[in-house]
Scaffold this motif. Structure first.
Motif, mmCIF file in Angstrom:
data_model
loop_
_atom_site.group_PDB
_atom_site.id
_atom_site.type_symbol
_atom_site.label_atom_id
_atom_site.label_comp_id
_atom_site.label_asym_id
_atom_site.label_seq_id
_atom_site.Cartn_x
_atom_site.Cartn_y
_atom_site.Cartn_z
ATOM 1 N N ASP A 147 43.119 7.746 15.108
ATOM 2 C CA ASP A 147 43.955 8.882 15.471
ATOM 3 C C ASP A 147 44.200 8.828 16.975
ATOM 4 O O ASP A 147 43.335 8.396 17.743
ATOM 5 N N GLY A 148 45.374 9.275 17.421
ATOM 6 C CA GLY A 148 45.650 9.359 18.842
ATOM 7 C C GLY A 148 46.072 8.026 19.432
ATOM 8 O O GLY A 148 46.574 7.125 18.749
ATOM 9 N N GLY A 149 45.853 7.879 20.745
ATOM 10 C CA GLY A 149 46.258 6.680 21.456
ATOM 11 C C GLY A 149 45.187 6.214 22.413
ATOM 12 O O GLY A 149 44.117 6.827 22.528
ATOM 13 N N PRO A 150 45.424 5.117 23.135
ATOM 14 C CA PRO A 150 44.425 4.561 24.060
ATOM 15 C C PRO A 150 44.361 5.368 25.352
ATOM 16 O O PRO A 150 45.305 6.076 25.706
ATOM 17 N N PRO A 151 43.255 5.274 26.076
ATOM 18 C CA PRO A 151 43.168 5.968 27.373
ATOM 19 C C PRO A 151 44.026 5.260 28.423
ATOM 20 O O PRO A 151 43.969 4.044 28.559
ATOM 21 N N ARG A 152 44.808 6.035 29.155
ATOM 22 C CA ARG A 152 45.673 5.462 30.184
ATOM 23 C C ARG A 152 45.289 5.945 31.571
ATOM 24 O O ARG A 152 45.745 5.375 32.561
ATOM 25 N N HIS A 153 44.508 6.985 31.663
ATOM 26 C CA HIS A 153 44.108 7.535 32.944
ATOM 27 C C HIS A 153 42.586 7.611 32.995
ATOM 28 O O HIS A 153 41.907 7.624 31.956
ATOM 29 N N ALA A 154 42.021 7.684 34.194
ATOM 30 C CA ALA A 154 40.569 7.706 34.373
ATOM 31 C C ALA A 154 39.917 8.908 33.712
ATOM 32 O O ALA A 154 38.741 8.874 33.390
ATOM 33 N N SER A 155 40.683 9.978 33.486
ATOM 34 C CA SER A 155 40.121 11.201 32.903
ATOM 35 C C SER A 155 40.207 11.213 31.385
ATOM 36 O O SER A 155 39.896 12.232 30.765
ATOM 37 N N GLU A 156 40.632 10.115 30.762
ATOM 38 C CA GLU A 156 40.816 10.073 29.314
ATOM 39 C C GLU A 156 39.816 9.103 28.673
ATOM 40 O O GLU A 156 39.453 8.083 29.270
ATOM 41 N N VAL A 157 39.408 9.431 27.452
ATOM 42 C CA VAL A 157 38.489 8.574 26.706
ATOM 43 C C VAL A 157 38.901 8.520 25.251
ATOM 44 O O VAL A 157 39.625 9.399 24.748
ATOM 45 N N VAL A 158 38.435 7.476 24.572
ATOM 46 C CA VAL A 158 38.489 7.358 23.119
ATOM 47 C C VAL A 158 37.054 7.402 22.617
ATOM 48 O O VAL A 158 36.179 6.724 23.178
ATOM 49 N N VAL A 159 36.809 8.191 21.582
ATOM 50 C CA VAL A 159 35.444 8.359 21.075
ATOM 51 C C VAL A 159 35.358 7.849 19.646
ATOM 52 O O VAL A 159 36.371 7.630 18.977
ATOM 53 N N GLY A 160 34.121 7.655 19.195
ATOM 54 C CA GLY A 160 33.904 7.256 17.815
ATOM 55 C C GLY A 160 34.128 8.407 16.864
ATOM 56 O O GLY A 160 34.162 9.590 17.252
ATOM 57 N N GLU A 161 34.316 8.071 15.589
ATOM 58 C CA GLU A 161 34.587 9.097 14.586
ATOM 59 C C GLU A 161 33.435 10.099 14.506
ATOM 60 O O GLU A 161 32.258 9.733 14.546
ATOM 61 N N GLY A 162 33.809 11.372 14.387
ATOM 62 C CA GLY A 162 32.825 12.425 14.235
ATOM 63 C C GLY A 162 32.289 12.972 15.536
ATOM 64 O O GLY A 162 31.499 13.921 15.529
ATOM 65 N N THR A 163 32.706 12.394 16.674
ATOM 66 C CA THR A 163 32.208 12.877 17.965
ATOM 67 C C THR A 163 33.029 14.065 18.468
ATOM 68 O O THR A 163 32.472 15.077 18.891
ATOM 69 N N ALA A 164 34.347 13.933 18.463
ATOM 70 C CA ALA A 164 35.227 15.010 18.923
ATOM 71 C C ALA A 164 36.624 14.757 18.364
ATOM 72 O O ALA A 164 36.926 13.668 17.852
ATOM 73 N N ARG A 165 37.488 15.764 18.478
ATOM 74 C CA ARG A 165 38.867 15.642 18.017
ATOM 75 C C ARG A 165 39.783 15.251 19.170
ATOM 76 O O ARG A 165 39.467 15.469 20.332
ATOM 77 N N VAL A 166 40.934 14.693 18.777
ATOM 78 C CA VAL A 166 41.951 14.376 19.769
ATOM 79 C C VAL A 166 42.433 15.663 20.426
ATOM 80 O O VAL A 166 42.723 16.661 19.746
ATOM 81 N N ALA A 201 35.655 2.215 33.460
ATOM 82 C CA ALA A 201 34.443 1.584 32.931
ATOM 83 C C ALA A 201 33.777 0.714 33.987
ATOM 84 O O ALA A 201 32.541 0.696 34.105
ATOM 85 N N ARG A 202 34.596 -0.003 34.773
ATOM 86 C CA ARG A 202 34.031 -0.836 35.837
ATOM 87 C C ARG A 202 33.341 0.021 36.893
ATOM 88 O O ARG A 202 32.277 -0.326 37.395
ATOM 89 N N ARG A 203 33.944 1.171 37.202
ATOM 90 C CA ARG A 203 33.337 2.075 38.194
ATOM 91 C C ARG A 203 32.028 2.659 37.678
ATOM 92 O O ARG A 203 31.020 2.704 38.394
ATOM 93 N N LEU A 204 32.017 3.084 36.432
ATOM 94 C CA LEU A 204 30.812 3.707 35.880
ATOM 95 C C LEU A 204 29.692 2.687 35.693
ATOM 96 O O LEU A 204 28.514 3.033 35.825
ATOM 97 N N ALA A 205 30.035 1.441 35.364
ATOM 98 C CA ALA A 205 29.001 0.420 35.191
ATOM 99 C C ALA A 205 28.297 0.122 36.500
ATOM 100 O O ALA A 205 27.117 -0.235 36.516
#
Length: 852
Positions: A147-166, A201-205
């Protein structure tokens, strides 16, 4: 009978056929022991084969043809005394990173379609642990959007199923820092994954110059094998190595993984656990072979002892020792063939039961796959051949004396010879010496010396069995005669007169008591001592933890809470210690703690002997007293360690302490250990708080999102393979117990069956059924009591040496386990003595009035 080569096989075959038909009861115990041997060896053979084929599960990189990773092994080369240099290798459980320059190197390789940099770092979503990754790496595992689309900005994420809604918002904690992100997509695959943009992801790592792994896919028409060679050649030509300074001589080049090996980049603990599992299963299988040889030899000897008159008669009519050996060998061979096949048939279900037990107890690390391909299923048939070899060796041992028996000797019980007594005394001395050696060793060396001492002492007791039985009857004979009445006097006279027979009955009881006690008590002693040390070291009133790690400033904020006396941040990690063992190189992977030194004495008391743990800073280490003695260091010395990612450091010893069973062999500065720890879990990173007047609510306000536990469990490190060792120990104890029960039942049953003429004579002489049954019960009780006491004495010597050397305490055994050992021995001895006698006591014989 002729000794010619043409006539020799025929008499042996005839004797074997007739004997196996008329002595089925005598061979039943041999059949049971060999069937159990075949079953155990078959199941362990399957386990070893499956572990040998084992690999880490491929999930995140299932769509990649190749994965480039850092070298997850560290090596140590040394030259043993008078030999060529040898190299020891140990797996690393912390991630070794890949330089970012490898991306361009691999991208230029002909046949490469795509190169994807992957990052893997711990994160927390709410109260759950998660794994952070760049969204670009999701395609390496074929994880598409649901569902939804890929993250394009630093403030956006994609989560696994059952974690949260789009469209929803989630708070993600990474390295203690909490940030809120907008959910723009829901992805298939693991629920615990959180995907960021590549830059975020590179910044957080937190590793701008390196990546966790590089996924490579091939162009159409280029095979994975061809691409593997090209990528390997390109990396070697570029001279790229894993990030981090390795030990001298340990060149850490990059690795290229293909096929099932790709899972090694995901589950770092799988390969070290597999290696430990192979070593442990091999050791247990060797023990099973040794005990099987002892038990089968004992049962064959006892079966032949009941036929001594028959063998004497055959010798009297001209049978040669070679013919008797051939006949007995054929008998055992026939029994062994059917027993080996019966055991092999049950090996597969036994192995599946062991696998289920390992899974239920959590003894296998996450991601370790243990395949069982169809072509491996016939493996028990191969181990059945080993069972036949054990049977053949046992038959040769048993026939050594039986085939040479003279007709006159067959009519009486032979006296044990001087050679047997001397051999037993020599082995007794060697066993005690081995136990004494264990007190001078540490760790695995002490355990190995204690195990060797147990084996040698059991064999010594088997040789000295007649004299042990005679000595026991001198002690027990007086109370039996005084309080046992006529039955007691008969029991004492029988045990004294037939010392060799009594000694044969004692051997399997000593075996089960000694081996099972050592197996159960060794682990229980270490666990009990470690638990005691952990309770003594505990000083904290609260523990503060958080999924995804605590904030960087959590320690200072907790210390500022009213009522807090002291706070210590504690991190779990691993180090690898390189050393020599009798000249050979050895690498030990050890669990350790990283602590902040300020106020440590208020939250944790390691039992400092020398120095001051307050001096723990990067570049310093505190060493457990036993480890310091083994390494020959003290405060002011230096020790060289390799961290979990393979980076070597030379550290100054600032203190030695006592409670290393609970806290590990080394205490390091938390700041230094955390730099080499890539897989922090909530329970592996926490703040211990000393402050009975502090309030949990105030601590939660100081660390938002954290969990506060009052009166936390004492800090205690456990070896990585402890759960696996416990399960395999249970299996080993069950195997030894099964062998011993078979040996006790068979030996006592055969002895009782051989005494039927004696029991009938007692009935004819006027003894009543109750008197004879009571006599047998008293004999069984005396045998069981003697075997338990001697077995406990045999176990106590190596156990005392091991516990003093390793745990600095007396041996410990749970009362329930001790009672179970006594109950099993007593019940087995009673059944083996009383059940076969029922037939002899059913007949009617003239007896004085009032008896029977």
């Amino acid at each position: 009978m002729s000794e010619s080569s043409n006539a020799r096989p025929r008499p042996a075959a005839l004797l074997a056929r007739r004997a196996s038909r008329h002595h089925r009861k005598a061979w039943a115990a041999v059949f049971a022991a060999l069937a159990l041997t075949s079953l155990l060896l078959g199941s362990f053979g399957l386990a070893l084969g499956s572990a040998g084929l084992g690999h880490a599960r491929v999930e995140r990189y299932s769509a990649a043809d190749l994965v480039v990773t850092g070298d997850q092994n560290t090596r140590y080369t040394a030259k043993p005394w008078g030999s060529k240099p040898e190299t020891a290798t140990a797996g690393l459980t912390e991630r070794v990173r890949v330089p970012r320059a490898a991306l361009e190197t691999v991208r230029r390789v002909p046949g490469v379609r795509d190169v994807v940099a992957d990052e893997v770092f711990p994160a927390g979503v709410g109260s759950s642990d998660a794994i952070g990754r760049p969204w670009s790496a999701a395609r390496l595992g074929s994880y598409g959007l649901r569902d939804g689309g890929p993250p394009r900005h630093a403030s956006e994420v994609v989560v696994g199923e059952g974690t949260a809604r789009v469209g929803g918002r989630v708070a993600v904690r990474v390295d203690g820092a909490v940030a809120t992100y907008t959910v723009v997509g829901v992805a298939a695959g693991p629920r615990s994954a959180v995907y960021f943009t590549s830059a975020e992801a590179r910044r957080l790592a937190g590793h701008p110059g390196s990546v966790a792994a590089v996924g490579v896919t091939a162009k159409a028409g280029t095979s994975a094998a061809t691409l593997y060679g090209r990528v390997r050649q390109a990396l070697d030509a570029a001279g790229l190595e894993s990030v981090g300074q390795r030990a001298a001589g340990d060149r850490a080049g990059l690795r290229v993984l293909a096929g099932d090996g790709r899972g090694g980049a995901e589950f770092l603990a799988a390969a070290p656990a597999r290696a430990g599992m192979l070593a442990l299963l091999g050791s247990v299988a060797a023990t099973v072979v040794l005990i099987a040889l002892l038990v089968v030899s004992s049962t064959v000897v006892q079966a032949l002892a009941q036929r001594s008159r028959e063998l004497g008669l055959l010798r009297a009519v001209g049978a040669t020792p070679r013919q008797l050996r051939g006949a007995v060998g054929r008998e055992v061979g026939r029994i062994a063939a059917w027993a080996a096949l019966a055991g092999a048939a049950g090996a597969v279900p036994a192995y599946l039961g062991l696998r289920a037990l390992l899974g239920a107890r959590g003894a296998l690390p996450p991601g370790l796959e243990l395949p069982l391909p169809p072509w491996l299923l016939p493996a028990p048939l191969v181990t059945a051949g080993l069972t036949l070899l054990i049977a053949r060796v046992a038959a040769l041992i048993a026939c050594a004396r039986a085939a040479k028996v003279r007709p006159a000797e067959a009519l009486r019980e032979p006296e044990p010879g001087t050679a047997r007594r001397v051999s037993g005394l020599v082995l007794l001395f060697l066993g005690v010496s081995a136990a004494g050696t264990a007190t001078l060793q540490d760790g695995e060396a002490a355990a190995a010396a204690a195990g060797a001492a147990t084996v040698v002492l059991v064999i010594a007791c088997a040789l000295l069995g007649p004299w042990i039985a005679e000595g026991a009857m001198r002690v027990l004979g007086a109370p039996l005669r005084r309080f046992g009445g006529a039955s007691g006097r008969l029991a004492a006279a029988n045990c004294t007169a037939f010392a060799r027979r009594s000694g044969a009955a004692l051997t399997p009881i000593i075996l089960v008591t000694a081996f099972v006690t050592v197996q159960l008590s060794a682990g229980a002693t270490v666990t009990h001592a470690a638990g005691g040390q952990a309770r003594e070291a505990a000083r904290a009133d609260y523990a503060v933890t958080a999924a995804g790690g605590l904030p960087t400033d959590a320690l200072e904020r907790v210390r500022d809470v009213p009522g807090v006396v002291a706070a210590t941040r504690v991190t779990h990690g691993t180090v690898v210690l390189a050393r020599r063992d009798t000249g050979s190189p050895r690498l030990d992977r050890l669990p350790v703690l990283g602590v902040t030194p300020g106020g440590l004495a208020r939250t944790m008391d390691p039992g400092v002997r020398e120095g001051d743990v307050g001096g723990l800073r990067p570049g310093a280490v505190a060493v457990g007293h036993d480890q310091a003695r083994a390494l020959g260091v003290r405060p002011g010395s230096t020790v060289t360690l390799r961290f979990g990612d393979g980076v070597e450091a030379r550290l100054k010893v600032v203190a030695t302490y006592d409670r290393e069973l609970a806290l590990g062999s080394f205490l390091l500065a938390r700041e230094q250990l955390a730099r080499h720890t890539s897989s922090l879990r909530a329970e592996a990173d926490r703040v211990l708080v000393a402050g009975p007047a502090a309030h949990a609510r105030a601590l939660r306000r100081a660390a938002p999102g954290a969990e506060v536990t009052k009166d936390p469990a004492p800090e205690r490190l456990r070896p990585e393979d402890q759960a696996l060792g416990e399960v395999v120990t249970v299996a080993a104890v069950a195997a030894i117990g099964g062998f011993a029960v078979i040996a006790v039942l068979s030996t006592l049953s055969l002895i009782t069956i051989g005494r039927r003429p004696e029991l009938s004579l007692l009935r004819l002489a006027g003894a009543g059924r109750r008197q004879v049954r009571r006599m047998l019960r008293l004999e069984a009780a005396a045998t069981a009591l003697t075997g338990l006491v001697v077995g406990a004495a045999v176990a106590s010597a190596p156990l005392l040496a091991f516990s003093v050397a390793f745990a600095h305490s007396l041996p410990h055994l749970a009362p329930v386990q001790a009672a179970l050992i006594v109950l099993v021995v007593a019940a087995t001895a009673a059944a083996g003595t009383l059940v076969p006698s029922w037939a002899s006591l059913r007949g009617r014989y003239p007896a004085p009035a009032g008896q029977g």
